[in-house]
Write a protein that holds these residues in place. Sequence first.
Motif, PDB file in Angstrom:
ATOM      1  N   LEU A   1       0.830  -1.209   0.000  1.00 29.84           N
ATOM      2  CA  LEU A   1       0.000   0.000   0.000  1.00 29.84           C
ATOM      3  C   LEU A   1       0.861   1.255   0.000  1.00 29.84           C
ATOM      4  CD1 LEU A   1      -2.916  -0.575   2.528  1.00 29.84           C
ATOM      5  CD2 LEU A   1      -2.824  -1.028   0.108  1.00 29.84           C
ATOM      6  N   ASP A   2       1.960   1.183   0.724  1.00 30.92           N
ATOM      7  CA  ASP A   2       2.789   2.383   0.867  1.00 30.92           C
ATOM      8  C   ASP A   2       3.475   2.782  -0.438  1.00 30.92           C
ATOM      9  OD1 ASP A   2       4.003  -0.141   1.543  1.00 30.92           O
ATOM     10  OD2 ASP A   2       5.862   0.973   1.826  1.00 30.92           O
ATOM     11  N   LYS A   3       3.499   1.859  -1.425  1.00 31.84           N
ATOM     12  CA  LYS A   3       4.152   2.207  -2.697  1.00 31.84           C
ATOM     13  C   LYS A   3       3.120   2.407  -3.810  1.00 31.84           C
ATOM     14  CE  LYS A   3       8.550  -0.100  -1.844  1.00 31.84           C
ATOM     15  NZ  LYS A   3       8.244  -0.890  -0.642  1.00 31.84           N
ATOM     16  N   SER A   4       1.825   2.271  -3.471  1.00 33.93           N
ATOM     17  CA  SER A   4       0.786   2.340  -4.504  1.00 33.93           C
ATOM     18  C   SER A   4       0.369   3.780  -4.774  1.00 33.93           C
ATOM     19  CB  SER A   4      -0.444   1.557  -4.048  1.00 33.93           C
ATOM     20  OG  SER A   4      -0.069   0.255  -3.725  1.00 33.93           O
ATOM     21  N   ASN A   5      -0.004   4.025  -6.024  1.00 30.33           N
ATOM     22  CA  ASN A   5      -0.470   5.370  -6.366  1.00 30.33           C
ATOM     23  C   ASN A   5      -1.979   5.485  -6.352  1.00 30.33           C
ATOM     24  OD1 ASN A   5       2.022   6.526  -6.615  1.00 30.33           O
ATOM     25  ND2 ASN A   5       2.277   5.731  -8.698  1.00 30.33           N
TER      26      ASN A   5
ATOM     27  N   LEU B   1       1.833   3.580   6.655  1.00 28.87           N
ATOM     28  CA  LEU B   1       2.792   4.275   5.792  1.00 28.87           C
ATOM     29  C   LEU B   1       2.066   4.962   4.636  1.00 28.87           C
ATOM     30  CD1 LEU B   1       5.685   1.645   5.686  1.00 28.87           C
ATOM     31  CD2 LEU B   1       5.361   3.542   7.253  1.00 28.87           C
ATOM     32  N   PHE B   2       1.003   4.310   4.147  1.00 32.50           N
ATOM     33  CA  PHE B   2       0.222   4.912   3.065  1.00 32.50           C
ATOM     34  C   PHE B   2      -0.484   6.171   3.572  1.00 32.50           C
ATOM     35  CE2 PHE B   2      -3.671   5.125   0.372  1.00 32.50           C
ATOM     36  CZ  PHE B   2      -3.039   5.338  -0.836  1.00 32.50           C
ATOM     37  N   GLU B   3      -0.998   6.093   4.795  1.00 32.42           N
ATOM     38  CA  GLU B   3      -1.700   7.232   5.393  1.00 32.42           C
ATOM     39  C   GLU B   3      -0.752   8.429   5.508  1.00 32.42           C
ATOM     40  OE1 GLU B   3      -3.025   6.527   9.382  1.00 32.42           O
ATOM     41  OE2 GLU B   3      -4.795   7.784   9.112  1.00 32.42           O
ATOM     42  N   GLU B   4       0.494   8.129   5.855  1.00 31.70           N
ATOM     43  CA  GLU B   4       1.488   9.193   5.965  1.00 31.70           C
ATOM     44  C   GLU B   4       1.673   9.880   4.609  1.00 31.70           C
ATOM     45  OE1 GLU B   4       4.702   8.244   9.053  1.00 31.70           O
ATOM     46  OE2 GLU B   4       5.739   8.426   7.135  1.00 31.70           O
ATOM     47  N   ARG B   5       1.687   9.068   3.545  1.00 32.95           N
ATOM     48  CA  ARG B   5       1.828   9.637   2.197  1.00 32.95           C
ATOM     49  C   ARG B   5       0.599  10.467   1.828  1.00 32.95           C
ATOM     50  NH1 ARG B   5       2.481   5.404  -1.997  1.00 32.95           N
ATOM     51  NH2 ARG B   5       2.491   7.235  -3.305  1.00 32.95           N
ATOM     52  N   LEU B   6      -0.591  10.002   2.283  1.00 33.84           N
ATOM     53  CA  LEU B   6      -1.811  10.759   1.980  1.00 33.84           C
ATOM     54  C   LEU B   6      -1.737  12.154   2.587  1.00 33.84           C
ATOM     55  CD1 LEU B   6      -4.525   8.011   2.625  1.00 33.84           C
ATOM     56  CD2 LEU B   6      -4.048   9.099   0.439  1.00 33.84           C
ATOM     57  N   ILE B   7      -1.065  12.240   3.735  1.00 30.92           N
ATOM     58  CA  ILE B   7      -0.967  13.531   4.420  1.00 30.92           C
ATOM     59  C   ILE B   7       0.165  14.382   3.827  1.00 30.92           C
ATOM     60  CG2 ILE B   7      -0.478  14.622   6.661  1.00 30.92           C
ATOM     61  CD1 ILE B   7      -1.741  12.021   7.920  1.00 30.92           C
TER      62      ILE B   7
ATOM     63  N   PRO C   1       1.832  15.486  -5.541  1.00 35.21           N
ATOM     64  CA  PRO C   1       0.418  15.207  -5.317  1.00 35.21           C
ATOM     65  C   PRO C   1       0.252  13.928  -4.501  1.00 35.21           C
ATOM     66  CG  PRO C   1       1.053  14.558  -7.536  1.00 35.21           C
ATOM     67  CD  PRO C   1       2.261  15.182  -6.911  1.00 35.21           C
ATOM     68  N   LYS C   2      -0.845  13.845  -3.773  1.00 32.30           N
ATOM     69  CA  LYS C   2      -1.032  12.673  -2.919  1.00 32.30           C
ATOM     70  C   LYS C   2      -1.563  11.501  -3.745  1.00 32.30           C
ATOM     71  CE  LYS C   2      -5.701  13.297  -1.018  1.00 32.30           C
ATOM     72  NZ  LYS C   2      -6.236  12.013  -1.386  1.00 32.30           N
TER      73      LYS C   2
END
Length: 284
Positions: free
Chosen positions: A161-165, A186-192, A196-197
């Motif tokens: 998930l953390d590497k998915s776009n 880790l994905f949630e961190e990227r969303l924040i 672009p998210k």
Amino acid sequence: MSMEVVRAACHFCHGNCGVLVYVEDGRIVRVEGDRENPFSKGYICERAEHAVRWLYHPQQLKHPLKRVGERGENKWKQVTWKEALDEIAEKLKELKEKYGPECLAFCEGTYRSDQVWARARFASLFGNPQNVVDPGTICFCCDRAVDKAICGYPLNFTAELDKSNCVVLWGTRPTVEREYDHSWRLFEERLIKDKPKPKLIVIDPRFTEEARYADFWLKIRPGTDAALALAWINVIIEEELYDKDFVEKWCYGFDELQKHIKKYTPSWASKLTWIPEEDIVESA
Ligand code: SF4
């Protein structure tokens, strides 16, 4: 008085969150999340928070106990390991002779298959390695079955998930169901943080915590998920959004699917799912 902080991993479940263990004069006094752990980043759940109480609890079971009262009376006496094992072995032998080895069932927590070598070996020797049950049937077997049908392999612990776009949360809530799954964190961190998210699509009749970040929150009418899936396939094929090289190389029956899917239009699905037609098209 000396205090030492030991870096460790929690083993109460398979998440193995990073923890800092505070040891005072040889006794553990506190366990807290390790913020420097690259996966859990300081997260721990209640189990690790209460680990110290659990470890030193006066009722921690350290030796065999035999019930001496009626069931539910909570009356026990301490027996030796030899006494306990002899008595259990005698009873099992009796049951096996009378009813056959199938009379015994093994119930365990998350089913670990025969990696739980002690149970596997014992069950085989007893003559009944099959009767093993666990709560996995409602906990994870369903998504493993879907993974296997689609990808040939259970992905639930390997999807990155953390590497998915683009991530679709469909009938799942990682913040409450899979607290040990650090890839969501880790994905949630990227969303924040990411700009672009990455894209997030949440399919759930309820507005969930995850839906706060969603590009599309599709408020689906319960029981109509298949209609949405068919309409998505319709849009993806009709608008040629799919990976043609991949389809060419790996897919069988694509032509039949192309014909079959024509009638499942977004407007057809919208009536069933109560999701606006334009949201179905755009999210696809
Ligand atoms: S989710 Fe809880 S029990 Fe599982 S490893 Fe992390 S702290 Fe331990």
